[in-house]
Design an enzyme around this catalytic site. Sequence first.
Site, PDB file in Angstrom:
ATOM      1  N   CYS A  78       0.840  -1.202   0.000  1.00 37.97           N
ATOM      2  CA  CYS A  78       0.000   0.000   0.000  1.00 37.97           C
ATOM      3  C   CYS A  78       0.874   1.251   0.000  1.00 37.97           C
ATOM      4  O   CYS A  78       1.831   1.349   0.761  1.00 37.97           O
ATOM      5  CB  CYS A  78      -0.918   0.009   1.223  1.00 37.97           C
ATOM      6  SG  CYS A  78      -2.035   1.430   1.184  1.00 37.97           S
ATOM      7  N   CYS A  82      -0.405   5.044   6.766  1.00 35.69           N
ATOM      8  CA  CYS A  82      -1.136   4.964   8.038  1.00 35.69           C
ATOM      9  C   CYS A  82      -0.234   4.281   9.079  1.00 35.69           C
ATOM     10  O   CYS A  82       0.178   3.135   8.881  1.00 35.69           O
ATOM     11  CB  CYS A  82      -2.430   4.178   7.847  1.00 35.69           C
ATOM     12  SG  CYS A  82      -3.429   4.783   6.473  1.00 35.69           S
ATOM     13  N   CYS A  85      -0.748   0.666  10.600  1.00 34.54           N
ATOM     14  CA  CYS A  85      -1.108  -0.426   9.688  1.00 34.54           C
ATOM     15  C   CYS A  85       0.125  -1.195   9.227  1.00 34.54           C
ATOM     16  O   CYS A  85       1.124  -0.602   8.823  1.00 34.54           O
ATOM     17  CB  CYS A  85      -1.860   0.160   8.493  1.00 34.54           C
ATOM     18  SG  CYS A  85      -2.333  -1.088   7.282  1.00 34.54           S
ATOM     19  N   CYS A 122     -16.732  -9.902   5.159  1.00 35.56           N
ATOM     20  CA  CYS A 122     -16.084  -8.613   4.935  1.00 35.56           C
ATOM     21  C   CYS A 122     -14.794  -8.824   4.138  1.00 35.56           C
ATOM     22  O   CYS A 122     -13.884  -9.497   4.621  1.00 35.56           O
ATOM     23  CB  CYS A 122     -15.729  -7.949   6.259  1.00 35.56           C
ATOM     24  SG  CYS A 122     -17.095  -7.923   7.431  1.00 35.56           S
ATOM     25  N   CYS A 154     -19.722  -6.979   2.842  1.00 35.81           N
ATOM     26  CA  CYS A 154     -19.122  -5.677   3.135  1.00 35.81           C
ATOM     27  C   CYS A 154     -17.757  -5.632   2.452  1.00 35.81           C
ATOM     28  O   CYS A 154     -17.050  -6.630   2.403  1.00 35.81           O
ATOM     29  CB  CYS A 154     -18.961  -5.522   4.649  1.00 35.81           C
ATOM     30  SG  CYS A 154     -18.164  -3.989   5.160  1.00 35.81           S
ATOM     31  N   CYS A 214     -20.222   1.450   7.360  1.00 38.50           N
ATOM     32  CA  CYS A 214     -19.510   0.839   8.482  1.00 38.50           C
ATOM     33  C   CYS A 214     -18.255   1.666   8.696  1.00 38.50           C
ATOM     34  O   CYS A 214     -17.387   1.709   7.821  1.00 38.50           O
ATOM     35  CB  CYS A 214     -19.149  -0.606   8.146  1.00 38.50           C
ATOM     36  SG  CYS A 214     -18.068  -1.374   9.359  1.00 38.50           S
ATOM     37  N   ARG A 284     -19.387  -2.978  17.008  1.00 40.32           N
ATOM     38  CA  ARG A 284     -18.602  -4.220  16.898  1.00 40.32           C
ATOM     39  C   ARG A 284     -17.311  -4.111  17.692  1.00 40.32           C
ATOM     40  O   ARG A 284     -16.543  -3.161  17.507  1.00 40.32           O
ATOM     41  CB  ARG A 284     -18.264  -4.522  15.434  1.00 40.32           C
ATOM     42  CG  ARG A 284     -17.485  -5.829  15.224  1.00 40.32           C
ATOM     43  CD  ARG A 284     -17.460  -6.233  13.768  1.00 40.32           C
ATOM     44  NE  ARG A 284     -18.735  -5.897  13.198  1.00 40.32           N
ATOM     45  CZ  ARG A 284     -18.929  -4.898  12.332  1.00 40.32           C
ATOM     46  NH1 ARG A 284     -17.919  -4.199  11.904  1.00 40.32           N
ATOM     47  NH2 ARG A 284     -20.134  -4.623  11.904  1.00 40.32           N
TER      48      ARG A 284
END
Length: 374
Positions: A78, A82, A85, A122, A154, A214, A284
Site C-alpha cells: 500500500c 497509516c 497499519c 467482509c 461488506c 460501516c 462491533r
Amino acid sequence: MGVGVWPTMSTVTALDLELLASAALAGELIADSDAEQILLDPEIDLLPLVHAAYRVRHARWDKTVQVHILNNAANGKCPEDCSYCTQGKNSSVPIEEYSMKSPDEIMEEARLAYENGAFRYCMVFSGRGPSTNRTDELASLVRNIKAKYPLEVCVSAGLLDDAKAEVLAEAGLDRLNHNLNTSEEHYAEICTTHTYQDRLNTLKAAKRNGIEMCSGLIAGMGEPASDLVEIAQTLRSLEAESIPVNFLLPFEGNDLVEPKGLTPEYCLRVLCMFRFANPTAEIRVAAGREFHLRSLEPLALYPANSLFLEGYLNAKGAASNRTYEMIIDAGFEIVSDFSAEALVDSAEKSAVEHPVEIGGKSAVKTLEDLRPSL
Ligand code: SF4
C-alpha cells in the site's frame, strides 16, 4: 486511567446512568461532557455502566450477536502511510504481501465463512482506493457471493468517489467499511498521505448511493478521550449503521507501536460510551478484543452486539470455538442459519482443517507473539 485530562472529581456531577440510558433510548444525543465522563470518571463503577449500556443495546439487538469474518483479500503493497497499519509503505512488519486473491479463492473463503456462522462477509483490500477495473472486479465478486450464499457482504477498499460507489451499489453491496480511525484534529498524526476529509468524502459517497456505512475507530493511538467522543458524535451525525471499535495492536515495525492508555477497563468504557452515543448502531468489538479486554472480554457483549471472529487482517484472534463458547456461556445468541452446537463443532474441525485460511491467510502474529512487546 492514563488517557486525557479530567478536572478534579469534586467538580464533576455524578452521572445518572439509568437516565442516560433512557435518554439514549428516546433518541437523544449524549452531551460531550457526559460521554467524556464515562471514559474518565473512576467514580462511575463498571458494572452499573455496563448494565445501563446493555439496556440500550438490548432494545435494538436483544441478546443477539452478529459474527463477522474478515477476508484479507489483498495484503500489503500500500502506498499510504497509516502509522498503525502493517500494510502501509513505512511498515517493516514482515507480512505476506499479495495482490488480490483469485475469485475462486475468495468464493471458497465465502463458503467457509458462511459455514462457520458468519452473518456478514467482509472483504478487505489494501491500497489507497480501487481503480475503475478493480471496482468492476469487486462488483462481480459481490454479485457472485450474494447469488450463492445468504451472506451480507461488506467491502473495505479505500477511497471511493460517487461513480465507483454507484457501481458497487448496483452490484448489491450491502456495506462499505471505511474507518474514520481518529478525530479530524489528530488525523495528521497518524497519516500524511490522505486526510480525514478524504475519508469523510468516501463515507458520504457511499451513503449517497444507498450503501450502508460501516465506520469506526482505533483507540489507543495517543488521542485524548475527547477525540473518541468527537468520533462517536460524528458517526452519530453520519448515521453510521455499523461502528467497529478497534484497539491498537502493537506490531513491532509499524510507525505506531505502543498502545496508549488501553486498560481492559478503559476499553470497556469506550464500548459503553459508543453505545450511548450511537444507540441503534451495530457496535462491533473489533481488533484487539482478546488482547486488550483480557478477562473482561465477555463483558464487551453487553454494550457491543457484534464481533470479528478469528482474526484481524495480519493478527490472528482467538480460535472461533473459544469465541463461540464465550458468547454462549454469557447467554447470548449467535445470529446464524446454524445451531450454536453445530457452529462450535464446525469451528473445532475448522481449526484443524483450515488453521490459517479463515480470518487471515497472512496472519503473522498470534496474541502470544504480540504480548511480550508490551
Ligand atoms: S489502512 Fe489502508 S490505506 Fe492505510 S496503509 Fe493500511 S491498507 Fe493502506
